[in-house]
Write an enzyme that holds these catalytic residues in place. Sequence first.
Site, mmCIF file in Angstrom:
data_model
loop_
_atom_site.group_PDB
_atom_site.id
_atom_site.type_symbol
_atom_site.label_atom_id
_atom_site.label_comp_id
_atom_site.label_asym_id
_atom_site.label_seq_id
_atom_site.Cartn_x
_atom_site.Cartn_y
_atom_site.Cartn_z
ATOM 1 N N GLU A 33 34.051 39.940 31.831
ATOM 2 C CA GLU A 33 34.702 41.176 31.420
ATOM 3 C C GLU A 33 35.771 40.776 30.398
ATOM 4 O O GLU A 33 36.592 39.891 30.680
ATOM 5 C CB GLU A 33 35.352 41.854 32.634
ATOM 6 C CG GLU A 33 36.002 43.156 32.242
ATOM 7 C CD GLU A 33 36.657 43.905 33.396
ATOM 8 O OE1 GLU A 33 36.638 43.403 34.540
ATOM 9 O OE2 GLU A 33 37.200 44.991 33.135
ATOM 10 N N ARG A 259 32.952 30.509 44.513
ATOM 11 C CA ARG A 259 33.891 30.417 43.394
ATOM 12 C C ARG A 259 34.558 29.061 43.394
ATOM 13 O O ARG A 259 34.754 28.459 44.441
ATOM 14 C CB ARG A 259 35.017 31.443 43.580
ATOM 15 C CG ARG A 259 34.671 32.846 43.294
ATOM 16 C CD ARG A 259 35.876 33.720 43.619
ATOM 17 N NE ARG A 259 36.710 33.942 42.454
ATOM 18 C CZ ARG A 259 36.431 34.848 41.527
ATOM 19 N NH1 ARG A 259 35.377 35.600 41.626
ATOM 20 N NH2 ARG A 259 37.227 35.013 40.497
ATOM 21 N N LYS A 269 41.930 36.200 36.671
ATOM 22 C CA LYS A 269 42.485 36.661 35.411
ATOM 23 C C LYS A 269 43.697 37.556 35.652
ATOM 24 O O LYS A 269 44.640 37.565 34.886
ATOM 25 C CB LYS A 269 41.424 37.424 34.620
ATOM 26 C CG LYS A 269 40.595 36.524 33.735
ATOM 27 C CD LYS A 269 39.577 37.322 32.946
ATOM 28 C CE LYS A 269 38.415 37.706 33.821
ATOM 29 N NZ LYS A 269 37.440 38.584 33.232
#
Length: 554
Positions: A33, A259, A269
């Site tokens: 994104e 992750r 982020k």
Amino acid sequence: MAADLRDFIRNRIRRDLDEGTLEHGVVTRFPPEPNGHLHIGHAKSICLNFGVAEEFGGKTYLRFDDTNPSKESHEFVESIQKDVNWLGFDWGENLTFASDYFDQLFAFAKQLIVDGKAFVCSQSADEMRQSRGTLTEPGTDSPFRDRTVAENVELFERMRAGAFDDGDHVLRARIDMASPNINLRDPVLYRIMHKHHHRTGDRWCIYPMYDFTHCICDALEGISHSLCTLEFEDHRPLYDWVSDNINIDFHPPQIEFSRLGLEYNVMSKRALARLVGEGKVDGWSDPRLPTLAGLRRRGVPAGAIREFCQRIGVTKQENLVEVELLEFCIRQELEGRAPRAMAVLEPLRVLVTNFVGEDEVLNAPWHPQYPEMGTRELLFGRELFIERSDFSDDPPKKFKRLSPGAMIRLRYAYIIRCDEVERNESGDIQAIRATYFPDSRSGNDSSGLKPKGVIHYVAASNALRVEVRSFGHLFRTPDPKDMAQDFNADSVTSTDGVVERAIVETPDPHVQFERTGYFYRESSGNGSLDGHGVEDALVFNQTVSLRDSWKPGP
Ligand code: ATP
Ligand code: MG
């Protein structure tokens, strides 16, 4: 074990290939994104997606998941492309944006309405939250769930046409409010958002949700394996529901892996954006950050990050990786590539009293093991700098450095003996007076002297002023929970030192300062010893120390 069977994902791909089930071969995607800069966690996903496609002769899309214009921007699109390239991967012509598919997504959504599988809901966000139920209790149906198809189509068209304000309505899937999986309790597919989009401008005022968008983009691009992180495991039933209920005959499998977490860091982020926003760090490329921009500015080579990602592997186990593993990979990558030079970070002046005339020009290799890297010129003369910590007038036993009356070799130069220590009124050491032995030149030593050890030095006539920045952990705890409290405000140290002049000649900004560590040249001021302006200072960031206590297991 064959190289391509390193992990469960490669195993799965191998099996699919063997069984001949892949229509378009191996096709993966990396779907960031564009709402921030990439971090080393993304690198794990990039290396995996691009890596398996390369290994199995497939292709990879770089697809921007740009469905939320309130947080996304073109600046991030550009930086992400730069970072993926820098890491060493090439998407070729396969660059796409979720927004490329907005028309198709809208058509798929309308078809769901026509099929009775989606409805326009006019509950407020609060009402929706309250009727969603909990992990142990089912939700309750929206009072708008049984609107007619005609009414739903009309409302959805008007939502698109801009007839309503943000939050007035949403489009929801009509699945099951009693599902044990909350993601299946009539999830939102579209929301109204009167926002300018960095690509589609003001063409849309409704935007599709991630869960609806992602699986459709995957299907349209013929993705063979949709690899994502474990937090999407609970979303898989929705991924599958959408794929099964739209008019498209292609249903990629979603496969989850864990992750990457790195000790003493934050990795999302959102958390990184907060540090940047609050001014706690020097932008997204602060060398302490785990962002790719930060790691690059710190001097971490892309190859070290790829090696790191290969070593951590791909599993379903959540884990926090030790920083030492990354440091190990960095040293390994820089060992044979960074030229070596001498820098004195805390200079102590040495006066060589028996040296007369012009400074002597010596030669030294850029790397002791790799003569092909060439040599540099080095000076030796009457005034030198050595590291303050390399001298002691009260040396402990077995002190291998300089002390009164002792002899030491200066790297690539001569043996000197300390004769006298100069102090100021308060007794602090100001300088050292020494004698050098002309017949002890490195590589041509006939002196027969036995110095205590070898230390590095820089001749004053050969010295450039440098500012050296060293970095500690950004957080005080390996697994920071409270970003404000665990933040380590003292994680940057700046020292003024001197470095040999030849260092500005190297095209490679990576360097090993002998006995000190690996550094990365951030700016190339002229380093003049007379200048005091910042523009004069050469700035080096410490990449990693030389100390290497960590060894990989067998
Ligand atoms: P963040 O929480 O940092 O914003 P994200 O998942 O929201 O991460 P995206 O831009 O959506 O960020 O991520 C793009 C891809 O990178 C996704 O497929 C995601 O699963 C993967 N990814 C993100 N963070 C990590 C991580 N720490 N380890 C491995 N993969 C990651
Ligand atoms: Mg995300």
